[in-house]
Design a protein around this motif. Structure first.
Motif, PDB file in Angstrom:
ATOM      1  N   GLN A 117      40.395 -46.519  94.315  1.00 19.23           N
ATOM      2  CA  GLN A 117      40.294 -45.989  92.959  1.00 19.23           C
ATOM      3  C   GLN A 117      41.223 -46.706  91.984  1.00 19.23           C
ATOM      4  OE1 GLN A 117      38.009 -43.604  91.863  1.00 19.23           O
ATOM      5  NE2 GLN A 117      37.209 -44.249  93.843  1.00 19.23           N
ATOM      6  N   CYS A 118      41.974 -47.708  92.488  1.00 21.28           N
ATOM      7  CA  CYS A 118      42.933 -48.365  91.603  1.00 21.28           C
ATOM      8  C   CYS A 118      42.431 -49.689  91.049  1.00 21.28           C
ATOM      9  CB  CYS A 118      44.288 -48.548  92.294  1.00 21.28           C
ATOM     10  SG  CYS A 118      44.269 -49.361  93.889  1.00 21.28           S
ATOM     11  N   ARG A 119      41.498 -50.331  91.707  1.00 21.15           N
ATOM     12  CA  ARG A 119      41.025 -51.638  91.239  1.00 21.15           C
ATOM     13  C   ARG A 119      40.215 -51.482  89.953  1.00 21.15           C
ATOM     14  NH1 ARG A 119      40.236 -56.819  92.750  1.00 21.15           N
ATOM     15  NH2 ARG A 119      38.276 -57.780  92.112  1.00 21.15           N
ATOM     16  N   LYS A 120      40.677 -52.151  88.882  1.00 25.12           N
ATOM     17  CA  LYS A 120      39.923 -52.091  87.632  1.00 25.12           C
ATOM     18  C   LYS A 120      38.510 -52.614  87.882  1.00 25.12           C
ATOM     19  CE  LYS A 120      43.152 -54.507  85.702  1.00 25.12           C
ATOM     20  NZ  LYS A 120      43.853 -55.402  84.790  1.00 25.12           N
ATOM     21  N   PRO A 121      37.475 -51.967  87.385  1.00 22.65           N
ATOM     22  CA  PRO A 121      37.437 -51.049  86.257  1.00 22.65           C
ATOM     23  C   PRO A 121      37.742 -49.587  86.587  1.00 22.65           C
ATOM     24  CG  PRO A 121      35.211 -51.441  86.977  1.00 22.65           C
ATOM     25  CD  PRO A 121      36.116 -52.308  87.828  1.00 22.65           C
ATOM     26  N   GLU A 122      38.018 -49.261  87.836  1.00 24.16           N
ATOM     27  CA  GLU A 122      38.413 -47.884  88.158  1.00 24.16           C
ATOM     28  C   GLU A 122      39.724 -47.576  87.421  1.00 24.16           C
ATOM     29  OE1 GLU A 122      36.586 -45.743  89.830  1.00 24.16           O
ATOM     30  OE2 GLU A 122      35.073 -47.277  90.207  1.00 24.16           O
ATOM     31  N   PRO A 123      39.979 -46.333  87.116  1.00 28.06           N
ATOM     32  CA  PRO A 123      41.136 -45.994  86.282  1.00 28.06           C
ATOM     33  C   PRO A 123      42.450 -45.774  87.040  1.00 28.06           C
ATOM     34  CG  PRO A 123      39.780 -44.051  86.603  1.00 28.06           C
ATOM     35  CD  PRO A 123      39.054 -45.202  87.280  1.00 28.06           C
ATOM     36  N   GLY A 124      42.483 -46.007  88.335  1.00 27.87           N
ATOM     37  CA  GLY A 124      43.671 -45.670  89.114  1.00 27.87           C
ATOM     38  C   GLY A 124      44.956 -46.335  88.669  1.00 27.87           C
ATOM     39  N   LEU A 125      44.924 -47.618  88.322  1.00 30.66           N
ATOM     40  CA  LEU A 125      46.151 -48.289  87.865  1.00 30.66           C
ATOM     41  C   LEU A 125      46.661 -47.670  86.571  1.00 30.66           C
ATOM     42  CD1 LEU A 125      45.452 -52.095  88.458  1.00 30.66           C
ATOM     43  CD2 LEU A 125      46.893 -50.564  89.809  1.00 30.66           C
ATOM     44  N   LEU A 126      45.734 -47.351  85.688  1.00 31.48           N
ATOM     45  CA  LEU A 126      46.143 -46.750  84.421  1.00 31.48           C
ATOM     46  C   LEU A 126      46.671 -45.337  84.633  1.00 31.48           C
ATOM     47  CD1 LEU A 126      43.308 -48.044  82.072  1.00 31.48           C
ATOM     48  CD2 LEU A 126      45.470 -49.110  82.709  1.00 31.48           C
ATOM     49  N   GLU A 127      46.076 -44.629  85.566  1.00 28.36           N
ATOM     50  CA  GLU A 127      46.584 -43.293  85.908  1.00 28.36           C
ATOM     51  C   GLU A 127      47.990 -43.404  86.503  1.00 28.36           C
ATOM     52  OE1 GLU A 127      46.984 -39.291  86.316  1.00 28.36           O
ATOM     53  OE2 GLU A 127      45.531 -40.377  85.113  1.00 28.36           O
ATOM     54  N   GLU A 128      48.230 -44.414  87.320  1.00 24.74           N
ATOM     55  CA  GLU A 128      49.570 -44.636  87.873  1.00 24.74           C
ATOM     56  C   GLU A 128      50.575 -44.897  86.753  1.00 24.74           C
ATOM     57  OE1 GLU A 128      52.031 -47.943  90.455  1.00 24.74           O
ATOM     58  OE2 GLU A 128      49.895 -47.718  90.903  1.00 24.74           O
ATOM     59  N   ILE A 129      50.192 -45.701  85.779  1.00 24.49           N
ATOM     60  CA  ILE A 129      51.070 -45.966  84.634  1.00 24.49           C
ATOM     61  C   ILE A 129      51.321 -44.673  83.863  1.00 24.49           C
ATOM     62  CG2 ILE A 129      51.167 -47.111  82.378  1.00 24.49           C
ATOM     63  CD1 ILE A 129      49.740 -49.520  83.768  1.00 24.49           C
TER      64      ILE A 129
END
Length: 187
Positions: A102-114
């Motif tokens: 769920q973290c690999r863009k385009p999934e939102p996981g990285l942005l949620e982590e930020i």
């Protein structure tokens, strides 16, 4: 607590540093664009928080390891600090495109982590600067304002024309920062 509207999230490869079809695998291959470090420092000095959200599937592919990635990120932080700026947060996805994370863009996981890492209620109103359609899609999923730069894969993304309806387009990170800071000074 930080304000989302004072946050700029940057993709790494192709926005901050040169990208490579063969992956940026080592500190020696991590070459920042001449104006990118200064642009990050200018944002930081103007009271903006800067975060990085980067897909790093080269780890899953075995092209480099976490130690190499951390060396690149340490160098990024060091260069920005020498320019009197600061990186507030770096989020990365080490997975491959077929891993179903769920973290690999385009999934939102990285942005949620930020969002969580910076203790924000949402990212709505923040900016996300990238060079690919994946970046723009991730921005829209989290209600960030999408920006496409023409560095890295940006020109190819622009030529395809897909998913650019709500994106602002700039030649590079520095020209976006010029525009953003000029907007502020006009208030």
């Amino acid at each position: 607590m930080l304000a989302a509207e004072r946050l700029v999230i940057l993709d790494r490869d192709g926005v901050i540093n040169r990208d490579s079809e063969a992956y940026v695998k080592s500190l020696a291959e991590w070459i920042p664009y001449p104006t990118a470090i200064e642009a990050i420092a200018r944002l930081s000095c103007a009271g903006w928080n800067v975060a990085v959200a980067t897909n790093q599937s080269g780890i899953a592919r075995g092209y480099y390891d976490m130690q190499a990635l951390e060396a690149m990120h340490d160098r990024l932080r060091e260069l920005v600090q020498k320019a009197d700026g600061e990186i507030a947060y770096i989020a990365y996805c080490p997975h491959g495109p077929d891993d179903g994370c769920q973290c690999r863009k385009p999934e939102p996981g990285l942005l949620e982590e930020i969002r969580q890492g910076l203790s924000l209620n949402s990212l709505e109103g923040s900016w996300l600067v990238g060079d690919s359609l994946r970046d723009l899609q991730a921005a829209e999923a989290m209600r960030c304002r999408p920006v496409l730069v023409r560095t890295g894969k940006g020109r190819r993304t622009e030529q395809k024309g897909e998913g650019l309806d709500s994106a602002m387009i700039f030649d590079d990170l520095s020209s976006f920062v010029d525009w953003l800071l000029a907007q502020e000074s006009s208030y």
